[in-house]
Design a protein around this motif. Sequence first.
Motif, PDB file in Angstrom:
ATOM      1  N   ILE A  99       0.834  -1.201   0.000  1.00  0.00           N
ATOM      2  CA  ILE A  99       0.000   0.000   0.000  1.00  0.00           C
ATOM      3  C   ILE A  99       0.870   1.254   0.000  1.00  0.00           C
ATOM      4  O   ILE A  99       1.685   1.458   0.913  1.00  0.00           O
ATOM      5  CB  ILE A  99      -0.915   0.021   1.245  1.00  0.00           C
ATOM      6  CG1 ILE A  99      -1.801  -1.229   1.268  1.00  0.00           C
ATOM      7  CG2 ILE A  99      -1.759   1.286   1.284  1.00  0.00           C
ATOM      8  CD1 ILE A  99      -2.652  -1.349   2.527  1.00  0.00           C
ATOM      9  N   PRO A 100       0.726   2.140  -0.993  1.00  0.00           N
ATOM     10  CA  PRO A 100       1.418   3.427  -0.951  1.00  0.00           C
ATOM     11  C   PRO A 100       0.769   4.361   0.076  1.00  0.00           C
ATOM     12  O   PRO A 100      -0.456   4.381   0.217  1.00  0.00           O
ATOM     13  CB  PRO A 100       1.239   3.986  -2.367  1.00  0.00           C
ATOM     14  CG  PRO A 100       0.769   2.819  -3.197  1.00  0.00           C
ATOM     15  CD  PRO A 100       0.010   1.942  -2.259  1.00  0.00           C
ATOM     16  N   PHE A 101       1.602   5.132   0.772  1.00  0.00           N
ATOM     17  CA  PHE A 101       1.069   6.128   1.706  1.00  0.00           C
ATOM     18  C   PHE A 101       2.058   7.285   1.818  1.00  0.00           C
ATOM     19  O   PHE A 101       3.250   7.132   1.534  1.00  0.00           O
ATOM     20  CB  PHE A 101       0.777   5.493   3.073  1.00  0.00           C
ATOM     21  CG  PHE A 101       1.980   5.358   3.971  1.00  0.00           C
ATOM     22  CD1 PHE A 101       1.999   5.974   5.219  1.00  0.00           C
ATOM     23  CD2 PHE A 101       3.096   4.604   3.602  1.00  0.00           C
ATOM     24  CE1 PHE A 101       3.096   5.838   6.067  1.00  0.00           C
ATOM     25  CE2 PHE A 101       4.188   4.460   4.443  1.00  0.00           C
ATOM     26  CZ  PHE A 101       4.186   5.087   5.675  1.00  0.00           C
ATOM     27  N   TYR A 102       1.542   8.445   2.244  1.00  0.00           N
ATOM     28  CA  TYR A 102       2.363   9.658   2.236  1.00  0.00           C
ATOM     29  C   TYR A 102       2.005  10.566   3.406  1.00  0.00           C
ATOM     30  O   TYR A 102       0.823  10.715   3.757  1.00  0.00           O
ATOM     31  CB  TYR A 102       2.165  10.437   0.923  1.00  0.00           C
ATOM     32  CG  TYR A 102       2.478   9.610  -0.291  1.00  0.00           C
ATOM     33  CD1 TYR A 102       3.792   9.451  -0.733  1.00  0.00           C
ATOM     34  CD2 TYR A 102       1.464   8.943  -0.987  1.00  0.00           C
ATOM     35  CE1 TYR A 102       4.087   8.650  -1.827  1.00  0.00           C
ATOM     36  CE2 TYR A 102       1.750   8.152  -2.092  1.00  0.00           C
ATOM     37  CZ  TYR A 102       3.058   8.008  -2.505  1.00  0.00           C
ATOM     38  OH  TYR A 102       3.341   7.210  -3.586  1.00  0.00           O
ATOM     39  N   GLY A 103       3.038  11.197   3.977  1.00  0.00           N
ATOM     40  CA  GLY A 103       2.854  12.268   4.940  1.00  0.00           C
ATOM     41  C   GLY A 103       3.091  13.582   4.218  1.00  0.00           C
ATOM     42  O   GLY A 103       4.247  13.952   3.947  1.00  0.00           O
ATOM     43  N   THR A 159       5.939  -2.806  -8.481  1.00  0.00           N
ATOM     44  CA  THR A 159       6.869  -1.705  -8.212  1.00  0.00           C
ATOM     45  C   THR A 159       6.640  -0.550  -9.182  1.00  0.00           C
ATOM     46  O   THR A 159       6.716   0.625  -8.799  1.00  0.00           O
ATOM     47  CB  THR A 159       8.317  -2.201  -8.300  1.00  0.00           C
ATOM     48  OG1 THR A 159       8.494  -3.293  -7.387  1.00  0.00           O
ATOM     49  CG2 THR A 159       9.296  -1.098  -7.951  1.00  0.00           C
ATOM     50  N   GLU A 160       6.362  -0.869 -10.427  1.00  0.00           N
ATOM     51  CA  GLU A 160       6.049   0.187 -11.399  1.00  0.00           C
ATOM     52  C   GLU A 160       4.790   0.941 -10.989  1.00  0.00           C
ATOM     53  O   GLU A 160       4.699   2.166 -11.177  1.00  0.00           O
ATOM     54  CB  GLU A 160       5.884  -0.421 -12.789  1.00  0.00           C
ATOM     55  CG  GLU A 160       7.204  -0.859 -13.417  1.00  0.00           C
ATOM     56  CD  GLU A 160       7.021  -1.560 -14.749  1.00  0.00           C
ATOM     57  OE1 GLU A 160       5.937  -2.156 -14.959  1.00  0.00           O
ATOM     58  OE2 GLU A 160       7.958  -1.520 -15.566  1.00  0.00           O
ATOM     59  N   ALA A 161       3.815   0.241 -10.408  1.00  0.00           N
ATOM     60  CA  ALA A 161       2.599   0.905  -9.937  1.00  0.00           C
ATOM     61  C   ALA A 161       2.935   1.888  -8.822  1.00  0.00           C
ATOM     62  O   ALA A 161       2.378   3.001  -8.762  1.00  0.00           O
ATOM     63  CB  ALA A 161       1.582  -0.125  -9.452  1.00  0.00           C
ATOM     64  N   PHE A 162       3.862   1.517  -7.943  1.00  0.00           N
ATOM     65  CA  PHE A 162       4.273   2.457  -6.901  1.00  0.00           C
ATOM     66  C   PHE A 162       4.989   3.654  -7.510  1.00  0.00           C
ATOM     67  O   PHE A 162       4.778   4.799  -7.088  1.00  0.00           O
ATOM     68  CB  PHE A 162       5.178   1.794  -5.867  1.00  0.00           C
ATOM     69  CG  PHE A 162       5.789   2.803  -4.927  1.00  0.00           C
ATOM     70  CD1 PHE A 162       4.999   3.445  -3.980  1.00  0.00           C
ATOM     71  CD2 PHE A 162       7.125   3.155  -5.029  1.00  0.00           C
ATOM     72  CE1 PHE A 162       5.537   4.410  -3.139  1.00  0.00           C
ATOM     73  CE2 PHE A 162       7.672   4.113  -4.189  1.00  0.00           C
ATOM     74  CZ  PHE A 162       6.877   4.745  -3.234  1.00  0.00           C
ATOM     75  N   ASN A 163       5.844   3.421  -8.499  1.00  0.00           N
ATOM     76  CA  ASN A 163       6.512   4.540  -9.165  1.00  0.00           C
ATOM     77  C   ASN A 163       5.504   5.547  -9.708  1.00  0.00           C
ATOM     78  O   ASN A 163       5.671   6.762  -9.579  1.00  0.00           O
ATOM     79  CB  ASN A 163       7.393   4.028 -10.301  1.00  0.00           C
ATOM     80  CG  ASN A 163       8.739   3.532  -9.822  1.00  0.00           C
ATOM     81  OD1 ASN A 163       9.054   3.603  -8.637  1.00  0.00           O
ATOM     82  ND2 ASN A 163       9.538   3.001 -10.742  1.00  0.00           N
ATOM     83  N   SER A 203       2.516   6.055  -8.596  1.00  0.00           N
ATOM     84  CA  SER A 203       1.889   6.708  -7.448  1.00  0.00           C
ATOM     85  C   SER A 203       2.759   7.853  -6.940  1.00  0.00           C
ATOM     86  O   SER A 203       2.280   8.976  -6.733  1.00  0.00           O
ATOM     87  CB  SER A 203       1.666   5.680  -6.322  1.00  0.00           C
ATOM     88  OG  SER A 203       1.381   6.320  -5.095  1.00  0.00           O
ATOM     89  N   LEU A 204       4.052   7.587  -6.746  1.00  0.00           N
ATOM     90  CA  LEU A 204       4.948   8.620  -6.233  1.00  0.00           C
ATOM     91  C   LEU A 204       5.148   9.729  -7.258  1.00  0.00           C
ATOM     92  O   LEU A 204       5.205  10.920  -6.901  1.00  0.00           O
ATOM     93  CB  LEU A 204       6.288   8.001  -5.847  1.00  0.00           C
ATOM     94  CG  LEU A 204       7.338   8.962  -5.291  1.00  0.00           C
ATOM     95  CD1 LEU A 204       6.815   9.717  -4.079  1.00  0.00           C
ATOM     96  CD2 LEU A 204       8.619   8.198  -4.937  1.00  0.00           C
ATOM     97  N   GLU A 205       5.240   9.369  -8.523  1.00  0.00           N
ATOM     98  CA  GLU A 205       5.365  10.389  -9.573  1.00  0.00           C
ATOM     99  C   GLU A 205       4.212  11.385  -9.511  1.00  0.00           C
ATOM    100  O   GLU A 205       4.414  12.601  -9.650  1.00  0.00           O
ATOM    101  CB  GLU A 205       5.379   9.723 -10.952  1.00  0.00           C
ATOM    102  CG  GLU A 205       6.675   9.035 -11.314  1.00  0.00           C
ATOM    103  CD  GLU A 205       6.554   8.268 -12.610  1.00  0.00           C
ATOM    104  OE1 GLU A 205       7.594   7.963 -13.205  1.00  0.00           O
ATOM    105  OE2 GLU A 205       5.417   7.974 -13.041  1.00  0.00           O
ATOM    106  N   ALA A 206       3.000  10.883  -9.313  1.00  0.00           N
ATOM    107  CA  ALA A 206       1.835  11.762  -9.258  1.00  0.00           C
ATOM    108  C   ALA A 206       1.959  12.750  -8.107  1.00  0.00           C
ATOM    109  O   ALA A 206       1.600  13.929  -8.235  1.00  0.00           O
ATOM    110  CB  ALA A 206       0.563  10.936  -9.117  1.00  0.00           C
TER     111      ALA A 206
END
Length: 320
Positions: free
Chosen positions: A240-244, A270-274, A276-279
Amino acid sequence: MQTSSTTDAPDTGTTAEWMQDRALRAAVWTARRLPYERRVPVFGAFARRAAGRFTPFHRRMLENLDYVWPDMDLDRRREIAAQAGDNFGRALIEHYSMAELAERMSKVVPSGPGADALLQMRQDGRPIVLLTGHYGNYEAARLSLIASGLPLGGLYRPMANPYMNRHYVDSVEGLGSGPLFAQGRQGMARMLRHLKGGGAAMILNDLYVGSGEEMDFLGKPAMTGLSAAELALKLDAALIPFYGIRNPDGLSFRVEIEPEIPPSDARTMTEAFNRSLEARIEEDPGQWFWIHRRWKRKWNRGKGMAPGLHPAALPRRKSD
């Protein structure tokens, strides 16, 4: 609290590394004489000025920005570098103000499209691997989730400077906010036991990993680790991606939980996480740590040194 193997070992750094650590400790000690609400912006302003001058960090950030967004004008790149420096400075002093940060984050309720599902997974005892990057303040997000009842440990890469690494780790372990796992065989073994017991672990997955695979990140090839996705697949854990995410006031945060990345294969996940973070980076680039050499090429992987490489992709810079 589990103690990392790093803190069990004696410090064996160089004199220069010892002096760097003492300088940081002095700066932190001085900043901590100020109230939290003044301390954080002051440290941010200090780092912002350092990032805006002709330092190796300043040059590296501008090179990275030019590499991924070559059509962006120089003034905008400088503005993003200054914002990133400010965020880095704030995140650094927040780390050394962990008790106060934890108190603040205990009042922040995680939100986002994956928040309810995360709570259900916790109740079901399913292992959870939470992926994030050097964006906003990942420790703030971790503290919020711990306060919500999630037994969230953290995998970290020990710093090259052993004195600074001890100081950095001790500031977290002294709070008793959850287990830390140093990268390496012993740390991974402890993290596996933690996950198999129904726990959760935070992993940052936005640094260069020479043993990883080359995949696209912000439109450029970057060596990327697959271990987090491989771990999730091995344990049938949720990935699960998550962000502060730092709010405009510079002191508070919101914690965003994204939906689980569907299980498939490690590269696809891993590409899906990339993506997510790119967005997140494209939405607010000043919150990402542009100081890392994310796109560097080395002889043993990728193309290595080749004619015409952009400075951001060079395997090594003498002044780095």
